[in-house]
Design a protein around this motif. Structure first.
Motif, PDB file in Angstrom:
ATOM      1  N   VAL A  45      30.783  36.343  32.557  1.00 32.89           N
ATOM      2  CA  VAL A  45      31.953  37.201  32.369  1.00 32.89           C
ATOM      3  C   VAL A  45      31.837  38.456  33.231  1.00 32.89           C
ATOM      4  N   ASP A  46      30.652  39.034  33.304  1.00 26.60           N
ATOM      5  CA  ASP A  46      30.470  40.245  34.118  1.00 26.60           C
ATOM      6  C   ASP A  46      30.836  39.983  35.579  1.00 26.60           C
ATOM      7  N   GLU A  47      30.465  38.818  36.092  1.00 24.17           N
ATOM      8  CA  GLU A  47      30.765  38.502  37.478  1.00 24.17           C
ATOM      9  C   GLU A  47      32.257  38.267  37.669  1.00 24.17           C
ATOM     10  N   VAL A  48      32.896  37.601  36.704  1.00 20.14           N
ATOM     11  CA  VAL A  48      34.342  37.384  36.791  1.00 20.14           C
ATOM     12  C   VAL A  48      35.073  38.719  36.819  1.00 20.14           C
ATOM     13  N   VAL A  49      34.670  39.632  35.933  1.00 21.51           N
ATOM     14  CA  VAL A  49      35.308  40.954  35.878  1.00 21.51           C
ATOM     15  C   VAL A  49      35.070  41.705  37.187  1.00 21.51           C
ATOM     16  N   ARG A  50      33.857  41.633  37.694  1.00 20.21           N
ATOM     17  CA  ARG A  50      33.550  42.341  38.942  1.00 20.21           C
ATOM     18  C   ARG A  50      34.444  41.851  40.079  1.00 20.21           C
ATOM     19  N   GLY A  62      37.909  52.542  39.408  1.00 21.00           N
ATOM     20  CA  GLY A  62      36.747  52.670  38.551  1.00 21.00           C
ATOM     21  C   GLY A  62      35.762  51.536  38.720  1.00 21.00           C
ATOM     22  N   SER A  63      34.660  51.659  37.959  1.00 22.92           N
ATOM     23  CA  SER A  63      33.581  50.677  38.022  1.00 22.92           C
ATOM     24  C   SER A  63      33.939  49.432  37.213  1.00 22.92           C
ATOM     25  N   PRO A  64      33.454  48.247  37.614  1.00 25.61           N
ATOM     26  CA  PRO A  64      33.691  47.031  36.823  1.00 25.61           C
ATOM     27  C   PRO A  64      33.170  47.133  35.397  1.00 25.61           C
ATOM     28  N   SER A  65      32.157  47.975  35.163  1.00 25.13           N
ATOM     29  CA  SER A  65      31.613  48.116  33.813  1.00 25.13           C
ATOM     30  C   SER A  65      32.609  48.746  32.847  1.00 25.13           C
ATOM     31  N   GLN A  66      33.685  49.334  33.396  1.00 17.82           N
ATOM     32  CA  GLN A  66      34.703  49.950  32.549  1.00 17.82           C
ATOM     33  C   GLN A  66      35.760  48.948  32.089  1.00 17.82           C
ATOM     34  N   TYR A  67      35.619  47.694  32.500  1.00 15.34           N
ATOM     35  CA  TYR A  67      36.647  46.699  32.202  1.00 15.34           C
ATOM     36  C   TYR A  67      36.051  45.510  31.442  1.00 15.34           C
ATOM     37  N   ALA A  68      36.952  44.762  30.803  1.00 17.45           N
ATOM     38  CA  ALA A  68      36.580  43.535  30.095  1.00 17.45           C
ATOM     39  C   ALA A  68      37.779  42.598  30.117  1.00 17.45           C
ATOM     40  N   LYS A  93      43.732  38.964  29.941  1.00 15.25           N
ATOM     41  CA  LYS A  93      44.128  40.342  30.239  1.00 15.25           C
ATOM     42  C   LYS A  93      42.894  41.124  30.670  1.00 15.25           C
ATOM     43  N   LEU A  94      43.035  41.866  31.765  1.00 16.36           N
ATOM     44  CA  LEU A  94      41.978  42.763  32.224  1.00 16.36           C
ATOM     45  C   LEU A  94      42.199  44.108  31.540  1.00 16.36           C
TER      46      LEU A  94
END
Length: 763
Positions: A45-50, A62-68, A93-94
């Motif tokens: 999931v982290d890679e998909v969000v990134r 912003g940074s990918p860590s701020q999203y889910a 949904k992002l």
């Protein structure tokens, strides 16, 4: 090369490759931009969000860590469910990461703007179960702000806040700072008969959770035999609450328990279920210090009558489990009363009950030729030693005798009638009352406290004292009609009453009270004729006290053996059919075959989660949990409902492995795992009756608040093992023609201390 491919900026076009439909998901950003995206299921999931955040198409700041990622229902996308959502073409949904969302919601709760507070709480109740969200929310003082909202608000806002608290308390941490003021606030909410249902439901669930917090306070049969005291819970843990903490606040609101009992009659089935669950939790976890007071309050409020009324309703599928749990709790209450000694010198309530019995008889004390007072012997006791007379029936016998006296307005005339007869022909009414208590306890198999294999409603058991009164009057009548004598025929009349109890209380879940009354009015000769037919099937040795005690011991062992066998079946796992609830809306295309009609489920070794996988076909599942990516938390299962769902369309006739049923009716082999606030967690159909019994009863026995079994098969196993074990034990005695005494009488004490115990030397 990126593993995510954007196909179009619209959400209505699906890409095809080589004529086959390629799994494609739509992803919507916080700005409302939607793209169609192919996602590699092998990614985390982290890679998909990134990749989504850094893609030139979406251009997120912003940074990918701020999203889910979340789906349309706001469920968080994790590594465990990502593959399923990709294959199911779920719209994604992002959104803000849970930690970011938690900080914002905690901040908004501080200001409590009237216009935005409901929306904030609505989001909070959805997200609070997620570990990332809850951890950040608690770190930002979110719990204190939520408690403040509960203290200050009403109506729908309060309902949302309580639901958020209820969901938070599903976590094994984070709410250990709730104080007595908060518990009192929840009690006050429930004490008000005007509180709306959507407020009362979560408030009731919160109190139930607090009552159950202490894991050592439950009436656990397996732990009851242990002499080791459980360790005290740490003062800063969620296990520090329990029955005592809640009961202390309940006592401050005098109408609390009455209001909860009254809600059993609510037209809202869910509200009745929540109230039943709270009452069951209180009964299960009641401490010795408050036990008498609490049980007395429940009895005065006629909670049994309210539950019997629920039994008579036609549409109570959702309530079946908690009603059976209530029956099991009342069984424990009944047996505990039997084992509680009568001591009028030490207990004022015992003395008051005895005084009421004596005054109702309108008799006078006398002095016999030996100068001894004759009082209780006039009522039919053998001695004047009341604690000795109730040694086997305890407080239960005393309460039943008092109830018998109060229900019979002509009790004094009955006593005068007996005293007018020759002494040897008088029916010993008090002794008969105690005998009927024993007969009823044996009929309902109330000889193993904490264990119940009842699979049907027992409304007459819940009205124990009324049945006792009817049967005691029958005893007196049989005594007169058979011309019985005190020293010769008491056991014979008792056998007649036992036979009549068995006949009159048969199939009580479908019988009416007037039918029972009619049966107990039958003539002596008819009862005697039936009893003669039953004698060949019954051995008098089985009614003796030592044998009853042996049966109780074997019953516990048999129950535990079957329980472990059922849990072993869960640990091995099994295939089931993914069913359709009978009250669910029909599918859009009833002719379409479901993609994954099969589900394999297995319990983990820690007994905390049911792991499963859905599949289009059965396949060999490896040991362990590697093939089972999804899971269900056992702790959130509030009920295992049976006969609730039907096979999916167009699967039944295409697979001979599926159990036969006639769609769309419910399958008798179906069951649903229900959560108190999430609805159904799983709807399954077992392949056969044996597998259905293994899993429904295994899951019930696994639940902390489960006190019953669902199948007659399991109940039959426990009973059969008990009877076989009993007969094997008795073979050792019967082969030697050993006479079993009804009881043991201690000899006189030694005249002096000038004695010693001799060593036994084996030959």
């Amino acid at each position: 090369m990126s593993s995510i491919q954007h196909t179009t900026s619209t959400s209505t076009v699906a890409s095809r490759s080589g004529g086959a439909l390629v799994p494609t998901n739509s992803v919507t950003t916080l700005d409302g931009v939607t793209v169609r995206t192919r996602i590699d299921p092998a990614l985390t999931v982290d890679e998909v969000v990134r990749q989504l955040v850094t893609s030139p198409t979406l251009r997120q700041n912003g940074s990918p860590s701020q999203y889910a990622l979340r789906d349309d229902t706001d469920e968080l996308v994790t590594n465990d469910n990502l593959r399923r959502k990709i294959k199911g073409r779920v719209n994604l949904k992002l959104v803000n990461a849970p930690a970011q969302e938690a900080r914002e919601i905690a901040e908004k709760l501080k200001y409590r703007h009237e216009k935005s507070i409901r929306l904030t709480l609505f989001s909070l109740q959805k997200y609070i179960r997620e570990e990332q969200f809850s951890t950040e929310f608690l770190n930002h003082n979110g719990l204190a702000e939520l408690v403040a909202v509960i203290e200050e608000t009403t109506g729908n806002t309060l309902a949302y806040a309580l639901t958020a608290m209820q969901n938070l308390m599903e976590l094994p941490y984070g709410w250990s700072t709730l104080d007595s003021a908060f518990i009192l606030r929840v009690v006050q909410i429930l004490s008000s008969p005007n509180s709306p249902i959507n407020v009362c439901r979560p408030a009731t669930a919160i109190l139930k959770k607090l009552v159950e917090a202490d894991p050592h306070s439950a009436a656990n049969p397996a732990a009851a035999s242990s002499s080791t005291a459980p360790p005290a819970p740490p003062p800063d843990s969620i296990y520090r609450y329990g029955f005592g903490a809640v009961c202390e606040q309940m006592r401050k609101e005098r109408g609390f328990l009455e209001t909860v009992v009254n809600r059993l009659g609510s037209a809202d089935t869910a509200m009745a279920q929540y109230s039943m669950n709270l009452i069951n939790a209180l009964l299960t976890h009641a401490t010795d210090a408050r036990w008498d007071e609490f049980i007395g309050d429940l009895e005065r409020l006629n909670v049994r009558k309210a539950v019997v009324r629920l039994m008579s309703l036609h549409e109570i599928d959702d309530l079946t489990s908690c009603i059976l749990d209530f029956q099991a709790n009342i069984l424990r209450v009944t047996v505990r009363k039997q084992y509680t000694a009568v001591d009028p010198d030490a207990d004022a309530t015992h003395a008051l009950a005895l005084r009421a019995i004596w005054e109702a008889s309108r008799l006078e004390e006398e002095v016999d030729e030996h100068g001894e007072i004759v009082k209780w012997r006039k009522l039919g006791f053998e001695t004047e030693d009341i604690p000795h007379e109730f040694r086997d029936e305890g407080v239960l016998g005393l309460e039943c005798l008092r109830s018998f006296v109060e229900l019979d307005t002509d009790f004094s005339m009955l006593m005068l009638e007996q005293l007018s007869r020759p002494a040897e022909k008088r029916c010993p009414i008090a002794k008969a009352s105690n005998e009927v208590v024993e007969l009823l306890l044996n009929h309902w198999r109330a000889f193993a406290p904490g264990y119940s294999t009842t699979t049907t409603f027992q409304p007459f058991f819940l009205d124990f004292q009324k049945v006792h009164s009817l049967a005691t009057h029958f005893f007196v009548r049989m005594w007169a009609e058979s011309g019985a004598a005190v020293n010769e025929d008491f056991t014979r009349v008792s056998d007649l009453v036992r036979s009549q109890i068995k006949a009159s209380l048969r199939n009580e879940h479908v019988r009416q009270w007037h039918e029972v009354e009619s049966d107990f009015n039958c003539e002596y000769q008819k009862v005697r004729d039936r009893q003669m037919q039953e004698l060949e099937l019954e051995d008098k040795i089985l009614s003796k006290v030592p044998v009853r005690n042996l049966r109780a011991k074997l019953y516990k062992e048999s129950y535990e053996f079957v329980r472990q066998q059922r849990i072993q079946c869960l640990l091995q796992g099994a295939w089931f059919v993914n069913a359709v609830p009978v009250d669910a809306p029909p599918p859009r295309n009833p002719h379409r075959k479901p993609q994954r009609p099969w589900r394999f489920m297995r319990l983990d070794n820690a007994l905390k989660y049911l792991h499963y996988v859905d599949s289009a076909v059965k396949f060999p599942v490896r040991n362990g949990l590697e093939d089972l990516p999804e899971r269900i938390d056992i702790s959130v299962i509030s009920e295992i409902a049976t006969g609730t769902c039907a096979p999916p369309p167009n699967v039944l006739r295409e697979s001979s492995d599926l159990p036969s049923s006639s769609p769309p009716g419910p399958s008798p082999l179906s069951f649903s795992l229900l959560s108190a606030h999430e609805g159904s967690l799983a709807d399954q159909i077992a392949p056969d009756q044996s597998r259905w019994a293994d899993w429904t009863d295994g899951l019930n026995m696994l639940r902390r608040d489960g006190g019953h079994v669902s199948s007659k098969e399991t109940a039959g196993f426990v009973h059969a093992l008990t009877e076989i074990g009993l007969k094997i034990k008795l073979l050792d005695l019967s082969a030697e023609l050993v006479d079993l005494p009804d009881g043991l009488t201690a000899g006189p004490p030694p005249a002096s201390s000038d004695f010693f115990f001799s060593d036994i030397v084996s030959g």
